[in-house]
Every structure is written in C-alpha cells, then in structure tokens.
Design a protein around this motif. Structure first.
Motif, mmCIF file in Angstrom:
data_model
loop_
_atom_site.group_PDB
_atom_site.id
_atom_site.type_symbol
_atom_site.label_atom_id
_atom_site.label_comp_id
_atom_site.label_asym_id
_atom_site.label_seq_id
_atom_site.Cartn_x
_atom_site.Cartn_y
_atom_site.Cartn_z
ATOM 1 N N GLU A 17 1.115 -1.257 -0.014
ATOM 2 C CA GLU A 17 -0.010 0.127 -0.047
ATOM 3 C C GLU A 17 0.648 0.994 -0.710
ATOM 4 N N ARG A 20 2.163 1.544 -3.611
ATOM 5 C CA ARG A 20 0.960 2.263 -3.760
ATOM 6 C C ARG A 20 -0.189 4.174 -4.225
ATOM 7 N N ASN A 23 3.221 5.705 -5.612
ATOM 8 C CA ASN A 23 2.871 5.550 -7.214
ATOM 9 C C ASN A 23 2.311 6.827 -7.587
#
Length: 169
Positions: A17, A20, A23
């Motif tokens: 996570e 993520r 990103n």
C-alpha cells in the motif's frame, strides 16, 4: 497508542500500500517530487527496499521448509502435490531473490546517475546568472534577487535596505 505489528502478511500488505501511495505521489503534478534531490532520495530508498527483499523471501521459504520437514504441512491436492509445491516455492523464491538483487543493482545505478543532478534557479547550480533583461539578477550587496534592468554587475537602481549605491562599486 499504536502497536507495531509483527504479522508478516500485514507488513507486506502495508509495504504494498505504501508503494501504491508512492505511485500516486510520483504522478505529474502530484507534488511528491519537487526537486531532483527528491527523485534521488526516492530511488535510493527503493534500492534499499529491493536490497532487503531477498532476506524476507529466504526467511519465508525457510519457515515453510521447517514446517515441511516437521511434517506440519499438507496440500489439499495430495502428498505428491505438496512435494512439488515445496520444490516450486524454493525455485520461485530463488528466482525472486535474484530478480530483487538485479532490481537493487539497477536502482543503485539510477541513484548514482541522479546524484549530480540539480534544479536550476535555486541558488545551487554553478551556471552563470542570466544576462540583464532576461530574468533576475543577484544584488551583490545582500545576495537577494531583483528584476533585471540593471547595469550588471551592480544595479544603480537597487532599492534593497542594505544597498548603498556609493558602496556598490
């Protein structure tokens, strides 16, 4: 009060996570990268992450190996399937560890490539100032920037508090 978890699956989920979120933070205009130094630090930290992955993979594999050796595992596909899956796990974790090592090496090369890169206009570059009329010039008396229109290297029209036009030359 927060308690630190030692549950491996929860920590791996947290790491996933976090990547993520990274990103999203590295998308254009997201604000997660403001300077080349941010990219340098990000790539360096990703290299550290990749460097640590093989140890985690080997330790997961060692856990399963110990459980298998102690006869604590089964496969719902049968005993022959369990043996094949353990062998497959060993091969796959070895492959993944090698891939993580290669990722670490590539990220380290990117980290080294980023190391001398800086952003212009933040007082850190070695470039000469723009000629008059093309931007901002440095006020030599206190080191502040002011609009061009000056007679470089000194601006007779400088209105900064510390500037005494008699001392500019």
């Amino acid at each position: 009060m927060t308690t630190e978890t030692t549950n491996a699956a929860a920590l791996a989920d947290q790491a996933a996570e976090t990547i993520r979120s990274l990103n999203y933070a590295t998308l254009p205009d997201a604000g997660g990268l403001a300077f080349p130094g941010d990219a340098y630090s990000t790539v360096g930290n990703l290299s550290t992450l990749a460097m640590r992955l093989p140890q985690a993979l080997h330790q997961v594999r060692a856990f399963i190996d110990r459980q298998h050796e102690n006869g604590e595992l089964y496969s719902d596909q049968g005993p022959d399937d369990l043996t094949a899956r353990i062998a497959s796990l060993r091969d796959a974790t070895d492959d993944a560890a090698r891939a993580a090592d290669a990722l670490d090496a590539a990220l380290e090369q990117a980290h080294v490539a980023l190391s001398p890169i800086g952003a212009r206009g933040h007082g850190l570059d070695d470039e000469e100032e723009e000629p008059c009329g093309e931007g901002m010039c440095q006020c030599y008396c206190i080191g502040t920037l002011h609009p061009c229109g000056c007679n470089c290297p000194h601006d007779d029209d400088c209105d900064c508090d510390a500037c005494d036009t008699r001392d500019q030359y």
